[in-house]
Design a protein around this motif. Structure first.
Motif, short mmCIF file in Angstrom:
data_model
loop_
_atom_site.label_atom_id
_atom_site.label_comp_id
_atom_site.label_asym_id
_atom_site.label_seq_id
_atom_site.Cartn_x
_atom_site.Cartn_y
_atom_site.Cartn_z
N VAL A 16 0.58 -1.40 0.13
CA VAL A 16 0.02 -0.10 -0.09
C VAL A 16 0.85 1.09 0.04
O VAL A 16 0.62 2.19 -0.82
CB VAL A 16 -0.99 0.09 1.33
CG1 VAL A 16 -1.68 1.28 1.04
CG2 VAL A 16 -1.92 -1.28 0.99
N MET A 17 1.88 1.06 0.94
CA MET A 17 2.84 2.36 1.02
C MET A 17 4.15 2.37 -0.10
O MET A 17 4.06 3.16 -0.76
CB MET A 17 3.30 2.63 2.30
CG MET A 17 2.14 2.71 3.48
SD MET A 17 2.66 2.65 5.19
CE MET A 17 3.18 4.33 5.10
N ALA A 18 4.51 1.33 -0.02
CA ALA A 18 6.00 0.92 -0.73
C ALA A 18 6.91 2.16 -0.74
O ALA A 18 7.31 2.66 -2.01
CB ALA A 18 5.36 0.71 -2.21
N ASP A 19 7.16 2.88 0.34
CA ASP A 19 7.99 4.00 0.36
C ASP A 19 9.10 3.96 1.13
O ASP A 19 9.80 4.85 1.67
CB ASP A 19 7.17 5.26 0.75
CG ASP A 19 6.40 5.07 1.94
OD1 ASP A 19 6.66 4.11 2.58
OD2 ASP A 19 5.70 6.15 2.39
N GLY A 20 9.31 2.51 1.70
CA GLY A 20 10.48 2.55 2.56
C GLY A 20 10.01 2.51 4.12
O GLY A 20 10.90 2.52 4.90
N SER A 21 8.77 2.73 4.45
CA SER A 21 8.27 2.59 5.81
C SER A 21 8.50 1.42 6.51
O SER A 21 8.51 0.32 5.58
CB SER A 21 6.90 3.25 5.88
OG SER A 21 6.60 4.38 5.55
N LEU A 22 8.60 1.22 7.84
CA LEU A 22 8.88 0.06 8.37
C LEU A 22 7.45 -0.37 9.27
O LEU A 22 6.88 0.49 9.78
CB LEU A 22 9.90 0.19 9.38
CG LEU A 22 11.38 0.52 8.74
CD1 LEU A 22 12.32 0.46 9.87
CD2 LEU A 22 11.81 -0.67 7.46
N PRO A 23 7.19 -1.67 9.38
CA PRO A 23 6.02 -1.85 10.31
C PRO A 23 6.29 -1.65 11.63
O PRO A 23 7.56 -1.90 12.25
CB PRO A 23 5.80 -3.37 9.96
CG PRO A 23 6.97 -3.74 9.29
CD PRO A 23 7.56 -2.71 8.42
N ALA A 24 5.73 -0.98 12.55
CA ALA A 24 5.88 -0.65 13.64
C ALA A 24 5.13 -1.39 14.90
O ALA A 24 3.87 -1.38 14.85
CB ALA A 24 6.04 0.93 13.97
N ASN A 25 5.98 -1.98 15.71
CA ASN A 25 5.31 -2.57 16.66
C ASN A 25 5.73 -2.16 18.22
O ASN A 25 6.33 -2.62 18.91
CB ASN A 25 5.50 -4.15 16.77
CG ASN A 25 4.76 -4.96 15.56
OD1 ASN A 25 3.68 -4.88 15.27
ND2 ASN A 25 5.56 -5.41 14.61
N TYR A 26 5.91 -0.96 18.15
CA TYR A 26 6.66 0.02 19.17
C TYR A 26 6.16 1.25 18.90
O TYR A 26 5.64 1.91 18.15
CB TYR A 26 8.15 -0.24 18.87
CG TYR A 26 8.77 0.05 17.69
CD1 TYR A 26 8.86 1.22 16.99
CD2 TYR A 26 8.93 -1.21 16.70
CE1 TYR A 26 9.20 1.48 15.76
CE2 TYR A 26 9.45 -0.93 15.42
CZ TYR A 26 9.82 0.41 14.72
OH TYR A 26 10.05 0.48 13.74
N LEU A 27 6.62 2.37 19.84
CA LEU A 27 6.53 3.78 19.90
C LEU A 27 7.67 4.49 19.72
O LEU A 27 7.68 5.31 18.64
CB LEU A 27 5.98 4.20 21.35
CG LEU A 27 5.72 5.78 21.57
CD1 LEU A 27 4.62 6.10 20.35
CD2 LEU A 27 5.14 6.04 22.73
N VAL A 28 8.91 4.13 20.43
CA VAL A 28 10.23 5.05 20.19
C VAL A 28 10.72 4.26 18.96
O VAL A 28 10.89 3.11 18.63
CB VAL A 28 11.13 4.80 21.28
CG1 VAL A 28 12.27 5.48 20.82
CG2 VAL A 28 10.38 5.30 22.59
N PRO A 29 11.12 5.22 17.74
CA PRO A 29 11.39 4.74 16.72
C PRO A 29 12.65 4.10 16.72
O PRO A 29 13.61 4.03 17.65
CB PRO A 29 11.59 6.02 15.59
CG PRO A 29 10.91 7.12 16.57
CD PRO A 29 10.66 6.77 18.02
N ALA A 30 12.97 3.13 15.57
CA ALA A 30 14.35 2.37 15.69
C ALA A 30 15.57 3.40 15.04
O ALA A 30 14.87 4.24 14.36
CB ALA A 30 14.12 1.32 14.72
N GLU A 31 16.47 2.94 15.42
CA GLU A 31 17.76 3.78 14.76
C GLU A 31 17.48 5.41 15.29
O GLU A 31 17.95 6.22 14.63
CB GLU A 31 17.92 3.83 13.23
CG GLU A 31 18.24 2.21 13.16
CD GLU A 31 19.52 1.96 13.21
OE1 GLU A 31 20.41 2.74 13.37
OE2 GLU A 31 19.75 0.59 13.23
N PHE A 32 16.99 5.62 16.71
CA PHE A 32 16.86 6.99 16.93
C PHE A 32 17.63 7.45 18.08
O PHE A 32 18.15 8.50 18.15
CB PHE A 32 15.42 7.45 17.30
CG PHE A 32 14.81 8.42 18.04
CD1 PHE A 32 15.07 9.70 17.12
CD2 PHE A 32 14.11 8.45 19.02
CE1 PHE A 32 14.65 10.94 17.86
CE2 PHE A 32 13.99 9.80 19.67
CZ PHE A 32 14.04 10.91 19.10
#
Length: 568
Positions: A348-364
């Motif tokens: 649907v998005m196909a824009d490099g977004s990641l599925p999130a099962n968390y609140l604080v982002p990865a690599e942040f």
């Protein structure tokens, strides 16, 4: 995935709104530099064209241009380009003095900052003074203003801000004063090691009291009723329209650095329209998603970026004074787990977004051992249809319901509509008895409905205001201005408060407390339903040089942008 730098440049023991010891650290620095260095096309610097004009698109209208009221990425991006505070993020996304003439004098106890202001003017030719900061900060924290960010950013940081925002103290008692026109003294509630980075955020911008008072209710209602002290001036904005411009500000103190003369912006909500405008040469950049992202995956103009922005469901547990079915934990958790996030971001998005099962982002954010905060909890409430079905059935039984109709509040952009349609299909297919009604509204209307808590489920999102896990976690403490969903958990609140106070000197314990708070919020309470971490794919003309993407506050800075090679 990109490594996000931390605002704090040393290993500092500290927390947002908390105390610290600068010789120990709770958050280690990530690699210095642009936290969102983009992959892909980048123009080659060369001789500047005679015409310095940039043509852009925005996805939504401007909700407000009052820095005391602003709370969204559209407003903050424009404010970042037409105004300037004590500090500004530079090309490497490191906060550096701006209206402040240099680094401040800091008292030995870390509570008092004395800034000297440079010679700088407003767009009307009058000088920017220390009093302009005193006025705007007091206005932002004054409960009569109704600022969504003033109390959030200042309470617990600037002295007396909390009491003032609660109506318990006069705004004149705020810990900010102007001994003279070029001296600003700020007194903090307790030491905040990255206080200087906060000075680049839009809520801390100055406002000229005489001008604001003269305009009254018309202040910031259109581009003529605003003063500017930044690189550009907003023009041709009528307060509600779908188009505006930014013109180079001749009064800006660093005007010689600014190369662009004009930035033209049109609101374009359909990706197909945006792509057509880009390919026809009418626009210089376009954000891609879905089928268009897939179609242009190999385009030489393509730029990819992962951002520290998280999107999630806000589950409203009380609407119009009455408890909703979403007050049921099992129903909230079922909805969180009943749709395929990986398939959603891929197809649907196909824009490099990641599925999130968390609140604080990865690599942040990273601890002193450079360990990503995401390692504390990993994924929570992952996609699991069978478990979701069981939870849903239990929830319906507990509520005495056989079916339920939920309204899903989304923005009216094509991307939001596509996402909403996918989620509706998944939930109605996987959860027996659920009906999802899509309510698509303009961005500004969604913010109003959020503020009045007039929704069932809202597709919301958050980008950081500073580089620390707390910028996401404390959004949901009881009474928070973002917690417009009647969620409250004393254990969660206590963990957040401890991370802001007694654990400030214990980096490992503070890290764990924030992790435990995130786990309660998502895994135990399912107060929100994380959806995805934003990735972006865009096309940008190779003659556009040095658009700087920023990790918080405004999304882009155009101070250093210029056009080179378009006229060939």
């Amino acid at each position: 995935m990109k490594k996000f730098w931390l605002v704090v440049l040393l290993l500092l023991a500290g927390i947002v709104l908390g105390s610290c010891n600068e010789e120990t650290g709770n958050v280690a620095t990530a690699p210095e530099g642009n936290t969102e260095t983009e992959e892909g096309a980048e123009g080659t610097a060369g001789e500047m064209d005679a015409e310095q004009r940039l043509n852009l698109m925005e996805s939504a209208e401007i909700p407000t241009m009052d820095s005391a009221i602003a709370e969204d990425i559209v407003a903050f991006t424009i404010l970042n380009n037409v105004n300037e505070g004590l500090y500004r993020l530079n090309k490497e996304n490191i906060a550096e003095p701006a209206i402040a003439e240099g680094e401040p004098d800091i008292s030995e106890d870390g509570l008092t900052y004395t800034f000297k202001l440079r010679e700088a003017n407003w767009s009307d030719g009058t000088p920017v003074t220390a009093r302009d900061f005193v006025f705007s900060w007091q206005r932002a924290v004054d409960p009569a203003t109704g600022s969504p960010y003033g109390p959030y950013m200042m309470a617990g940081t600037v002295k007396n801000a909390a009491a003032i925002s609660e109506g318990k103290m006069d705004k004149a008692k705020l810990g900010v004063e102007a001994p003279d026109d070029k001296t600003l003294v700020v007194t903090l509630e307790r030491p905040v090691p990255y206080f200087l980075s906060l000075m680049s955020f839009g809520t801390f911008l100055p406002q000229k009291e005489a001008f604001v008072t003269e305009k009254g209710g018309s202040y910031a209602s259109n581009s003529d009723n605003i003063l500017y002290n930044g690189p550009f001036m907003l023009t041709n904005w009528d307060g509600t329209g779908l188009t505006w411009s930014m013109e180079k500000n001749p009064e800006y103190w660093d005007a010689e650095t600014v190369k662009l003369q004009t930035i033209n912006v049109d609101v374009v909500k359909e990706t197909s329209t945006g792509v057509n405008l880009y390919t026809s040469g009418k626009k210089d950049s376009v954000l891609l998603s879905g089928e268009f992202a897939m179609q242009h995956a190999d385009d030489p103009d393509l730029i990819r970026s992962l951002t520290p922005a998280i999107f999630y469901f806000k589950f409203n547990q009380e609407r119009n004074g009455e408890k909703t079915p979403l007050a049921n934990l099992n129903m909230r958790k079922a909805i969180s787990m009943a749709f395929n996030k990986q398939d959603m971001v891929d197809t649907v998005m196909a824009d490099g977004s990641l599925p999130a099962n968390y609140l604080v982002p990865a690599e942040f954010t990273f601890d002193e051992d450079k360990k990503d905060f995401r390692k504390v909890n990993g994924d929570m409430n992952e996609y699991n249809v069978d478990e979701a079905k069981e939870l849903w059935a239990t929830g319906l039984e507990e509520e005495g319901l056989s079916d339920v109709n939920f309204e899903l509040l989304i923005d009216d952009s094509s991307d939001s509509k596509n996402l909403g349609a996918y989620i509706k299909s998944q939930l109605e297919e996987n959860l027996e008895g659920i009906t999802v009604s899509i309510k698509s509204v303009p961005f500004s209307v969604r913010l109003e409905l959020d503020g009045s808590q007039d929704y069932d489920i809202q597709l919301s999102g958050w980008g950081p205001d500073y580089q620390d896990p707390m910028t996401f976690i404390d959004l949901f403490v009881t009474g928070s201005s973002h917690n417009n969903m009647s969620y409250s958990n004393p254990e969660f609140d206590a963990l957040v408060e401890s991370a802001k106070a007694e654990l400030a000197q214990d980096p490992a314990a503070r890290w764990e407390a924030m992790g435990q708070a995130e786990r309660i919020l998502i895994e135990e309470d399912a107060a929100i339903g994380p959806i995805f971490q934003e990735g972006t794919m865009s096309l940008r003309k190779p003659y556009v040089i040095d658009i700087i993407r920023q990790p918080f506050g405004g999304e882009f800075s155009y101070k250093w942008t210029y056009i080179s090679g378009k006229e060939q």
